[in-house]
Design a protein around this motif. Structure first.
Motif, short mmCIF file in Angstrom:
data_model
loop_
_atom_site.label_atom_id
_atom_site.label_comp_id
_atom_site.label_asym_id
_atom_site.label_seq_id
_atom_site.Cartn_x
_atom_site.Cartn_y
_atom_site.Cartn_z
N SER A 48 4.78 8.98 4.36
CA SER A 48 5.54 8.54 4.83
C SER A 48 4.60 7.24 3.42
O SER A 48 4.09 7.58 3.10
N PRO A 49 5.93 6.64 3.03
CA PRO A 49 5.75 5.72 1.86
C PRO A 49 4.91 4.67 2.43
O PRO A 49 4.26 4.35 3.51
N ASN A 50 3.64 4.33 1.24
CA ASN A 50 2.85 2.80 1.95
C ASN A 50 2.57 2.12 0.68
O ASN A 50 2.90 2.65 0.07
N THR A 51 2.18 1.30 1.45
CA THR A 51 2.13 0.02 -0.16
C THR A 51 0.61 -0.05 -0.63
O THR A 51 0.46 -1.05 -1.05
N SER A 52 -0.82 0.68 0.20
CA SER A 52 -1.50 0.56 -1.03
C SER A 52 -1.74 2.17 -1.73
O SER A 52 -2.88 1.99 -2.00
N GLY A 53 -1.24 2.78 -1.92
CA GLY A 53 -1.42 3.49 -2.65
C GLY A 53 -2.06 3.32 -4.16
O GLY A 53 -2.16 4.18 -4.42
N LEU A 54 -0.55 2.34 -5.36
CA LEU A 54 -1.13 1.89 -6.32
C LEU A 54 -1.18 0.77 -6.39
O LEU A 54 -0.74 -0.59 -5.75
N PRO A 55 -1.66 0.29 -6.98
CA PRO A 55 -2.23 -1.20 -7.29
C PRO A 55 -1.23 -1.72 -8.06
O PRO A 55 -0.45 -1.61 -8.56
N GLY A 56 -0.86 -3.09 -7.19
CA GLY A 56 0.81 -3.73 -8.01
C GLY A 56 2.01 -3.94 -7.66
O GLY A 56 2.74 -4.21 -7.67
N ILE A 57 1.94 -3.27 -6.44
CA ILE A 57 2.82 -2.88 -5.41
C ILE A 57 3.54 -4.15 -4.95
O ILE A 57 4.70 -4.86 -4.93
N ALA A 58 2.51 -5.51 -4.73
CA ALA A 58 3.04 -6.67 -3.87
C ALA A 58 3.80 -7.82 -5.38
O ALA A 58 4.43 -7.91 -5.46
N GLU A 59 3.26 -7.29 -6.82
CA GLU A 59 4.16 -8.26 -8.25
C GLU A 59 4.97 -7.33 -8.37
O GLU A 59 6.02 -8.15 -9.01
N LEU A 60 5.22 -6.29 -8.10
CA LEU A 60 6.40 -4.97 -8.27
C LEU A 60 7.45 -5.92 -7.03
O LEU A 60 8.29 -5.83 -7.26
N GLU A 61 6.80 -6.13 -6.31
CA GLU A 61 8.14 -6.87 -5.54
C GLU A 61 8.64 -8.71 -5.70
O GLU A 61 9.29 -8.26 -5.59
N ASN A 62 7.61 -8.67 -6.01
CA ASN A 62 7.67 -10.42 -6.47
C ASN A 62 9.05 -9.84 -7.31
O ASN A 62 9.72 -10.45 -7.53
N ILE A 63 8.04 -8.65 -8.95
CA ILE A 63 9.93 -8.47 -9.70
C ILE A 63 10.81 -8.10 -9.02
O ILE A 63 11.98 -9.08 -9.16
#
Length: 94
Positions: free
Chosen positions: A10-25
């Motif tokens: 299942s998808p997770n938000t901790s698998g890669l760094p920078g997910i929060a920045e990608l969501e902001n973009i």
């Protein structure tokens, strides 16, 4: 032997760094898209009105098409997360 029924990813938000920045973009891109859709409605309505008052059927038609296209773009941009979540849920049910 490999069992396909045992795979559970299942998808997770901790698998890669920078997910929060990608969501902001992506959120910023949604904002830019909606602002562009509003500008498209305004410009197309002006073209539609000028075409109507100058008796130019080509500009009138292009203005109507532009208004409709801008409204559909706003609908798709505004509902992008709902549409994606719907299809993610549908894919999980397969």
């Amino acid at each position: 032997m490999f069992n396909l029924l045992a795979v559970n990813i299942s998808p997770n938000t901790s698998g890669l760094p920078g997910i929060a920045e990608l969501e902001n973009i992506v959120g910023a891109l949604l904002t830019v898209g909606l602002v562009a859709a509003v500008a498209g409605v305004i410009v197309s309505a002006i073209v539609w009105a000028l075409g109507h008052h100058s008796s130019n059927p080509n500009h009138t038609s292009r203005g109507k098409t532009g208004v409709l296209a801008s409204l559909i773009a706003a609908l798709l941009i505004g509902g992008a997360d709902v549409l994606v979540n719907f299809f993610v849920g549908a894919g999980r049910a397969l």
